[in-house]
Design an enzyme around this catalytic site. Structure first.
Site, PDB file in Angstrom:
ATOM      1  N   GLU A  34      -2.037  -5.081  -1.680  1.00  0.00           N
ATOM      2  CA  GLU A  34      -1.765  -6.015  -0.512  1.00  0.00           C
ATOM      3  C   GLU A  34      -2.252  -7.398  -0.647  1.00  0.00           C
ATOM      4  OE1 GLU A  34       0.143  -5.291   2.013  1.00  0.00           O
ATOM      5  OE2 GLU A  34       0.436  -3.079   2.038  1.00  0.00           O
TER       6      GLU A  34
ATOM      7  N   HIS B 295       4.523   1.158   4.096  1.00  0.00           N
ATOM      8  CA  HIS B 295       3.027   0.853   3.574  1.00  0.00           C
ATOM      9  C   HIS B 295       2.063   1.259   4.842  1.00  0.00           C
ATOM     10  CE1 HIS B 295       2.487  -3.423   5.404  1.00  0.00           C
ATOM     11  NE2 HIS B 295       3.218  -2.678   6.181  1.00  0.00           N
TER      12      HIS B 295
ATOM     13  N   ASP C 235      -6.782  -6.270   2.958  1.00  0.00           N
ATOM     14  CA  ASP C 235      -6.870  -6.828   4.486  1.00  0.00           C
ATOM     15  C   ASP C 235      -7.969  -5.906   5.394  1.00  0.00           C
ATOM     16  OD1 ASP C 235      -4.084  -4.830   5.335  1.00  0.00           O
ATOM     17  OD2 ASP C 235      -5.928  -4.206   5.642  1.00  0.00           O
TER      18      ASP C 235
ATOM     19  N   HIS D 105      -6.069  -0.774   8.477  1.00  0.00           N
ATOM     20  CA  HIS D 105      -5.084   0.386   8.912  1.00  0.00           C
ATOM     21  C   HIS D 105      -5.337   1.640   8.334  1.00  0.00           C
ATOM     22  CE1 HIS D 105      -3.656  -3.774   8.668  1.00  0.00           C
ATOM     23  NE2 HIS D 105      -3.261  -3.624  10.033  1.00  0.00           N
TER      24      HIS D 105
ATOM     25  N   HIS E  50       0.658  -1.104   0.107  1.00  0.00           N
ATOM     26  CA  HIS E  50       0.133  -0.086   0.124  1.00  0.00           C
ATOM     27  C   HIS E  50       0.907   1.305  -0.138  1.00  0.00           C
ATOM     28  CE1 HIS E  50      -4.543   0.879   0.994  1.00  0.00           C
ATOM     29  NE2 HIS E  50      -4.036   1.611   0.058  1.00  0.00           N
TER      30      HIS E  50
ATOM     31  N   ASP F 178      -2.673   3.609   7.791  1.00  0.00           N
ATOM     32  CA  ASP F 178      -1.653   4.011   7.011  1.00  0.00           C
ATOM     33  C   ASP F 178      -1.206   5.348   7.075  1.00  0.00           C
ATOM     34  OD1 ASP F 178      -2.188   1.398   4.233  1.00  0.00           O
ATOM     35  OD2 ASP F 178      -2.124   1.389   6.404  1.00  0.00           O
TER      36      ASP F 178
ATOM     37  N   ASP G  94      -7.354  -1.852   0.588  1.00  0.00           N
ATOM     38  CA  ASP G  94      -6.433  -2.554   0.881  1.00  0.00           C
ATOM     39  C   ASP G  94      -7.288  -3.808   1.137  1.00  0.00           C
ATOM     40  OD1 ASP G  94      -3.860  -2.615   3.500  1.00  0.00           O
ATOM     41  OD2 ASP G  94      -4.821  -4.392   2.642  1.00  0.00           O
TER      42      ASP G  94
ATOM     43  N   ASP H  38      -9.676  -0.224   4.510  1.00  0.00           N
ATOM     44  CA  ASP H  38      -8.573  -0.738   5.186  1.00  0.00           C
ATOM     45  C   ASP H  38      -8.657  -1.030   6.539  1.00  0.00           C
ATOM     46  OD1 ASP H  38      -5.065   0.225   4.304  1.00  0.00           O
ATOM     47  OD2 ASP H  38      -5.540  -1.341   5.678  1.00  0.00           O
TER      48      ASP H  38
HETATM   49  N1  1EE Z   1       0.491   0.306  11.479  1.00  0.00           N
HETATM   50  C1  1EE Z   1       1.287  -1.000  10.864  1.00  0.00           C
HETATM   51  C2  1EE Z   1       0.500  -1.583   9.976  1.00  0.00           C
HETATM   52  C3  1EE Z   1       0.496  -0.922   8.720  1.00  0.00           C
HETATM   53  C4  1EE Z   1      -0.072  -1.698   7.500  1.00  0.00           C
HETATM   54  C5  1EE Z   1      -0.153  -1.329   6.421  1.00  0.00           C
HETATM   55  B1  1EE Z   1      -1.368  -1.505   5.282  1.00  0.00           B
HETATM   56  O1  1EE Z   1      -0.946  -1.029   4.146  1.00  0.00           O
HETATM   57  O2  1EE Z   1      -1.291  -3.136   5.142  1.00  0.00           O
HETATM   58  O3  1EE Z   1      -2.688  -1.106   5.673  1.00  0.00           O
HETATM   59  C6  1EE Z   1       1.013  -1.891  12.214  1.00  0.00           C
HETATM   60  C7  1EE Z   1       2.258  -1.626  13.223  1.00  0.00           C
HETATM   61  N2  1EE Z   1       1.987  -2.498  14.568  1.00  0.00           N
HETATM   62  C8  1EE Z   1       2.880  -1.954  15.737  1.00  0.00           C
HETATM   63  C9  1EE Z   1       2.516  -2.837  16.818  1.00  0.00           C
HETATM   64  C10 1EE Z   1       2.694  -4.226  16.505  1.00  0.00           C
HETATM   65  O4  1EE Z   1       2.310  -4.986  17.807  1.00  0.00           O
HETATM   66  C11 1EE Z   1       1.686  -4.892  15.342  1.00  0.00           C
HETATM   67  C12 1EE Z   1       2.018  -3.837  14.241  1.00  0.00           C
HETATM   68  C13 1EE Z   1       2.628  -0.201  10.764  1.00  0.00           C
HETATM   69  O5  1EE Z   1       3.579  -1.097  10.617  1.00  0.00           O
HETATM   70  O6  1EE Z   1       2.750   0.987  10.774  1.00  0.00           O
HETATM   71 MN    MN Z   2      -3.074  -0.328   3.688  1.00  0.00          MN
HETATM   72 MN    MN Z   3      -4.188  -2.627   5.771  1.00  0.00          MN
HETATM   73 MN    MN Z   4      -1.415  -5.284   4.474  1.00  0.00          MN
END
Ligand code: 1EE
Ligand code: MN
Ligand code: MN
Ligand code: MN
Length: 298
Positions: free
Chosen positions: A270, A138, A227, A123, A98, A125, A225, A121
């Site tokens: 994704e 992402h 997900d 999330h 993403h 993002d 997304d 989504d």
């Molecule tokens: N907010 C997350 C996931 C992003 C997902 C991107 B997508 O495009 O798929 O929507 C999650 C970060 N998070 C931090 C705490 C952990 O315990 C779990 C993951 C991050 O990595 O920033």
């Molecule tokens: Mn996303």
């Molecule tokens: Mn997502």
């Molecule tokens: Mn994802």
């Protein structure tokens, strides 16, 4: 009208292998033929090769992973999507992770500055370089599009063309603390899964459109997304989260947006065909194809 299918085999915005294979699986599942059967003229300018863009050395910038590679690929995607939009075509970008939406939405906004963005989504993002914990880009594209956080020279090309009041989320259920703060501070409208349960998807889509497109006269960029869907519906994706949209709720969003007649660009992101058993992969790819077709009139 002509659809331009933009295959973006890119995985640099996140750590899991395989999401770069999403586009080829979606196309090989017959997406283009199905779109033609709906009456669209379809241009498929192939799967973009991004290897040559990858920086020889791309050490992290702060926590950001693959920062130069992601930036260069997204800048290239912005040019490709922007050109298709300028040619009066409807770009359908197949991801890939993403982070690509930094490019696709920049492309759309360069031609339709008053476009609104519907972000479907689990999330938000919307992490900035300061709030991200993973450093996976992402999880950050929206913050760049809004011009939030410390400026990063490698991302100077991303103009803050998106306004908070032109953005709305559907399907949120996994936000980092920093993201919740950013949404609140910027008054960004979000319909989480709690609101989907409370009001039903029909009302949620109406309210989302009432917020960003009250007179139903602004172009719509839909960034989907997979997900956002429940993992039982779309299992083969990098960051699955329980309690997601049903198959029908996901399709209703796409059908309702088609009905507005205002869709100008679409991202389907994704799909990672390497994270589940063959049947689950097939199911996830099939759902991705079906969502795209529903957003385009099926
Ligand atoms: N907010 C997350 C996931 C992003 C997902 C991107 B997508 O495009 O798929 O929507 C999650 C970060 N998070 C931090 C705490 C952990 O315990 C779990 C993951 C991050 O990595 O920033
Ligand atoms: Mn996303
Ligand atoms: Mn997502
Ligand atoms: Mn994802």
């Amino acid at each position: 009208k002509t659809i331009a299918v933009v295959g973006c085999p890119f995985s640099g915005g996140q750590p899991k292998l395989g999401v770069d294979k999403g586009p080829i699986h979606l196309v090989e599942a017959g997406l283009i033929t199905r779109l033609e059967e709906l009456g669209w003229r379809v241009l498929f300018d192939g799967h973009h090769q991004f290897e040559e863009i990858s920086a020889a050395s791309d050490p992290p910038i702060g926590k950001l992973q693959n920062p130069r590679h992601v930036s260069r690929v997204c800048e290239s995607v912005a040019e490709v999507v922007g050109a298709h939009v300028r040619n009066g075509q409807l770009p359908v970008t197949l991801g890939g992770d993403h982070s690509l939406a930094m490019g696709t939405i920049s492309g759309t906004l360069s031609s339709y500055p008053d476009a609104c963005v519907i972000w479907v989504d689990a999330h938000a993002d919307i992490n900035t370089a300061e709030t991200t914990s993973s450093g996976n880009i992402h999880g950050m594209p929206v913050s760049f599009l809004l011009g939030l956080g410390e400026k990063i020279p490698e991302y100077a090309w991303v103009k803050p063309l998106l306004r908070p009041e032109r953005l709305v989320y559907i399907g949120l259920r996994d936000l980092d603390a920093g993201e919740k703060r950013i949404l609140r501070e910027n008054n960004i409208k979000a319909f989480s899964m709690h609101e989907v349960d409370k009001y039903g998807i029909g009302r949620v889509v109406d309210m989302a459109l009432d917020h960003v497109n009250p007179n139903r006269d602004l172009p719509i960029h839909l960034s989907f997304d997979v997900d956002a869907l429940d993992p039982s519906v779309a299992p083969s994706t990098g960051t699955p989260v329980r309690g997601g949209l049903t198959f029908r709720e996901g399709h209703y969003i796409c059908e309702a947006i088609h009905e507005t007649g205002l869709l100008v660009a679409l991202d389907l992101m994704e799909v990672n065909p390497s994270l589940a058993d063959p049947e689950s992969v097939r199911q996830t790819v099939a759902v991705g194809c079906s969502l795209v077709c529903s957003a385009l009139g099926e």
